[in-house]
Design a protein around this motif. Sequence first.
Motif, PDB file in Angstrom:
ATOM      1  N   VAL A  43       0.485  -1.357  -0.008  1.00  8.08           N
ATOM      2  CA  VAL A  43      -0.139  -0.167  -0.087  1.00  8.08           C
ATOM      3  C   VAL A  43       0.807   1.033   0.089  1.00  8.08           C
ATOM      4  O   VAL A  43       2.055   1.431   0.813  1.00  8.08           O
ATOM      5  CB  VAL A  43      -0.880   0.004   1.256  1.00  8.08           C
ATOM      6  N   ASP A  44       0.451   2.365  -0.802  1.00  5.02           N
ATOM      7  CA  ASP A  44       1.248   3.375  -0.943  1.00  5.02           C
ATOM      8  C   ASP A  44       0.359   4.547  -0.162  1.00  5.02           C
ATOM      9  O   ASP A  44      -0.516   4.647  -0.368  1.00  5.02           O
ATOM     10  CB  ASP A  44       1.348   4.069  -2.321  1.00  5.02           C
ATOM     11  N   TYR A  45       1.190   5.407   0.497  1.00  3.02           N
ATOM     12  CA  TYR A  45       0.344   6.685   1.252  1.00  3.02           C
ATOM     13  C   TYR A  45       1.090   7.996   0.576  1.00  3.02           C
ATOM     14  O   TYR A  45       2.501   7.877   0.695  1.00  3.02           O
ATOM     15  CB  TYR A  45       0.583   6.400   2.632  1.00  3.02           C
ATOM     16  N   ARG A  46       0.453   8.673   0.116  1.00  4.80           N
ATOM     17  CA  ARG A  46       0.952  10.100  -0.339  1.00  4.80           C
ATOM     18  C   ARG A  46       0.534  11.082   0.404  1.00  4.80           C
ATOM     19  O   ARG A  46      -0.714  11.281   0.547  1.00  4.80           O
ATOM     20  CB  ARG A  46       0.842  10.001  -1.841  1.00  4.80           C
ATOM     21  N   GLN A  62      -2.561  15.681   4.695  1.00  9.70           N
ATOM     22  CA  GLN A  62      -3.279  15.568   3.583  1.00  9.70           C
ATOM     23  C   GLN A  62      -2.785  14.253   2.737  1.00  9.70           C
ATOM     24  O   GLN A  62      -2.411  14.172   1.677  1.00  9.70           O
ATOM     25  CB  GLN A  62      -2.654  16.647   2.570  1.00  9.70           C
ATOM     26  N   THR A  63      -3.053  13.531   3.569  1.00  9.05           N
ATOM     27  CA  THR A  63      -2.825  11.959   3.242  1.00  9.05           C
ATOM     28  C   THR A  63      -3.476  11.069   2.095  1.00  9.05           C
ATOM     29  O   THR A  63      -5.092  11.036   2.489  1.00  9.05           O
ATOM     30  CB  THR A  63      -2.349  10.872   4.222  1.00  9.05           C
ATOM     31  N   GLU A  64      -3.201  10.586   1.117  1.00 14.33           N
ATOM     32  CA  GLU A  64      -4.158   9.584   0.192  1.00 14.33           C
ATOM     33  C   GLU A  64      -3.518   8.264   0.412  1.00 14.33           C
ATOM     34  O   GLU A  64      -2.254   8.162   0.180  1.00 14.33           O
ATOM     35  CB  GLU A  64      -3.894  10.176  -1.190  1.00 14.33           C
ATOM     36  N   GLU A  65      -4.473   7.243   0.332  1.00 15.51           N
ATOM     37  CA  GLU A  65      -4.176   5.852   0.319  1.00 15.51           C
ATOM     38  C   GLU A  65      -4.286   5.402  -1.097  1.00 15.51           C
ATOM     39  O   GLU A  65      -5.470   5.266  -1.411  1.00 15.51           O
ATOM     40  CB  GLU A  65      -4.776   5.201   1.641  1.00 15.51           C
ATOM     41  N   TYR A  66      -3.292   4.572  -1.424  1.00 11.85           N
ATOM     42  CA  TYR A  66      -3.393   4.051  -2.896  1.00 11.85           C
ATOM     43  C   TYR A  66      -3.070   2.511  -2.565  1.00 11.85           C
ATOM     44  O   TYR A  66      -2.238   2.142  -2.132  1.00 11.85           O
ATOM     45  CB  TYR A  66      -2.413   4.509  -4.059  1.00 11.85           C
ATOM     46  N   VAL A  67      -4.275   1.778  -3.107  1.00 15.37           N
ATOM     47  CA  VAL A  67      -4.078   0.202  -3.243  1.00 15.37           C
ATOM     48  C   VAL A  67      -3.973  -0.100  -4.614  1.00 15.37           C
ATOM     49  O   VAL A  67      -5.008   0.121  -5.515  1.00 15.37           O
ATOM     50  CB  VAL A  67      -5.081  -0.624  -2.449  1.00 15.37           C
ATOM     51  N   ASN A  68      -2.837  -0.883  -4.910  1.00 13.64           N
ATOM     52  CA  ASN A  68      -2.963  -1.553  -6.297  1.00 13.64           C
ATOM     53  C   ASN A  68      -2.964  -0.138  -7.392  1.00 13.64           C
ATOM     54  O   ASN A  68      -3.391  -0.106  -8.603  1.00 13.64           O
ATOM     55  CB  ASN A  68      -3.946  -2.350  -6.754  1.00 13.64           C
ATOM     56  N   GLY A  69      -2.326   1.166  -6.786  1.00 13.14           N
ATOM     57  CA  GLY A  69      -2.443   2.290  -7.985  1.00 13.14           C
ATOM     58  C   GLY A  69      -3.772   3.106  -7.995  1.00 13.14           C
ATOM     59  O   GLY A  69      -3.626   4.071  -8.540  1.00 13.14           O
ATOM     60  N   GLN A  70      -4.788   2.435  -7.224  1.00 11.38           N
ATOM     61  CA  GLN A  70      -5.859   3.417  -7.109  1.00 11.38           C
ATOM     62  C   GLN A  70      -6.383   3.957  -5.754  1.00 11.38           C
ATOM     63  O   GLN A  70      -5.993   3.246  -4.805  1.00 11.38           O
ATOM     64  CB  GLN A  70      -7.107   2.370  -7.469  1.00 11.38           C
ATOM     65  N   VAL A  85       7.185   0.234   7.369  1.00 12.80           N
ATOM     66  CA  VAL A  85       7.871   1.130   5.830  1.00 12.80           C
ATOM     67  C   VAL A  85       8.626   0.263   5.241  1.00 12.80           C
ATOM     68  O   VAL A  85       9.678  -0.086   5.932  1.00 12.80           O
ATOM     69  CB  VAL A  85       8.171   2.472   6.341  1.00 12.80           C
ATOM     70  N   LEU A  86       8.443   0.330   3.960  1.00 14.94           N
ATOM     71  CA  LEU A  86       9.354  -0.230   2.944  1.00 14.94           C
ATOM     72  C   LEU A  86      10.405   0.842   2.582  1.00 14.94           C
ATOM     73  O   LEU A  86      11.567   0.541   2.597  1.00 14.94           O
ATOM     74  CB  LEU A  86       8.728  -0.767   1.782  1.00 14.94           C
ATOM     75  N   TYR A  87       9.854   1.829   2.174  1.00 19.59           N
ATOM     76  CA  TYR A  87      10.718   3.101   1.769  1.00 19.59           C
ATOM     77  C   TYR A  87       9.801   4.402   1.535  1.00 19.59           C
ATOM     78  O   TYR A  87       8.431   4.270   1.925  1.00 19.59           O
ATOM     79  CB  TYR A  87      11.281   2.906   0.406  1.00 19.59           C
TER      80      TYR A  87
END
Length: 99
Positions: A43-46, A62-70, A85-87
């Motif tokens: 999972v990505d957090y931007r 102002q965090t957005e959660e992305y799963v599989n790019g969505q 955390v991976l990176y």
Amino acid sequence: MSTGGADKSGSGGGGAGGPVKTPSDFLKSIRGRPVVVKLNSGVDYRGILACLDGYMNIAMEQTEEYVNGQLKNKYGDAFIRGNNVLYISTSKRSLTDGA
């Protein structure tokens, strides 16, 4: 025989002649800037990096959660435990509040 130990400036490609930048220096320099945090789960957090500590515990705004790019969810503030955390990467595109 080597020609000199100080000649190893070609590793990063950005030989500006400045001091060596450590990972700690990098993390301090990106505070307050848009980042992407990838977790071990994929999972990505931007969002905007608010702060972090020596254990890589992260606070973001102002965090957005992305799963599989969505985009899956938006959060005002998010706190991520460091062992997940991976990176952390600086975001190449600016974050927008709209779609």
